[in-house]
Write a protein that holds these residues in place. Sequence first.
Motif, PDB file in Angstrom:
ATOM      1  N   ALA A  68       0.858  -1.183   0.000  1.00  0.00           N
ATOM      2  CA  ALA A  68       0.000   0.000   0.000  1.00  0.00           C
ATOM      3  C   ALA A  68       0.890   1.228   0.000  1.00  0.00           C
ATOM      4  O   ALA A  68       1.921   1.254   0.676  1.00  0.00           O
ATOM      5  N   PHE A  69       0.525   2.216  -0.767  1.00  0.00           N
ATOM      6  CA  PHE A  69       1.264   3.465  -0.875  1.00  0.00           C
ATOM      7  C   PHE A  69       0.392   4.595  -0.342  1.00  0.00           C
ATOM      8  O   PHE A  69      -0.597   4.959  -0.952  1.00  0.00           O
ATOM      9  N   ASP A  70       0.783   5.142   0.798  1.00  0.00           N
ATOM     10  CA  ASP A  70       0.022   6.211   1.464  1.00  0.00           C
ATOM     11  C   ASP A  70       0.295   7.522   0.742  1.00  0.00           C
ATOM     12  O   ASP A  70       1.344   8.127   0.895  1.00  0.00           O
ATOM     13  N   MET A  71      -0.672   7.980  -0.043  1.00  0.00           N
ATOM     14  CA  MET A  71      -0.525   9.204  -0.830  1.00  0.00           C
ATOM     15  C   MET A  71      -0.799  10.458   0.016  1.00  0.00           C
ATOM     16  O   MET A  71      -0.514  11.568  -0.415  1.00  0.00           O
ATOM     17  N   TYR A  72      -1.357  10.285   1.210  1.00  0.00           N
ATOM     18  CA  TYR A  72      -1.688  11.433   2.054  1.00  0.00           C
ATOM     19  C   TYR A  72      -0.486  11.889   2.863  1.00  0.00           C
ATOM     20  O   TYR A  72      -0.153  13.061   2.911  1.00  0.00           O
ATOM     21  N   SER A  73       0.203  10.963   3.492  1.00  0.00           N
ATOM     22  CA  SER A  73       1.301  11.335   4.383  1.00  0.00           C
ATOM     23  C   SER A  73       2.610  11.575   3.633  1.00  0.00           C
ATOM     24  O   SER A  73       3.569  12.049   4.212  1.00  0.00           O
ATOM     25  N   GLY A  74       2.619  11.211   2.360  1.00  0.00           N
ATOM     26  CA  GLY A  74       3.838  11.424   1.557  1.00  0.00           C
ATOM     27  C   GLY A  74       4.771  10.274   1.685  1.00  0.00           C
ATOM     28  O   GLY A  74       5.886  10.279   1.320  1.00  0.00           O
TER      29      GLY A  74
END
Length: 74
Positions: A68-74
């Motif tokens: 999973a790639f967290d696009m919110y936290s960078g």
Amino acid sequence: PQHKCGNQKSCPQNYFAFKIISGAANVVGPSICFEDSVLMSSVKNNIGRGLNIALVNGTTGQLLKTDAFDMYSG
């Protein structure tokens, strides 16, 4: 008739069946089904916030990796 991953139609021969369901905020988690096998879901506890990706060998259908790639936290 029952089709792989709960799809409405069967796939042609030499094609893989898959179904990707997007999550709904914190209410419903996303899931990825491939050839009638759930690769990622909240039940398997292997999903995360952002983009959930399953890497599958295009020839054999073997699962290589999930992440999973967290696009919110960078």
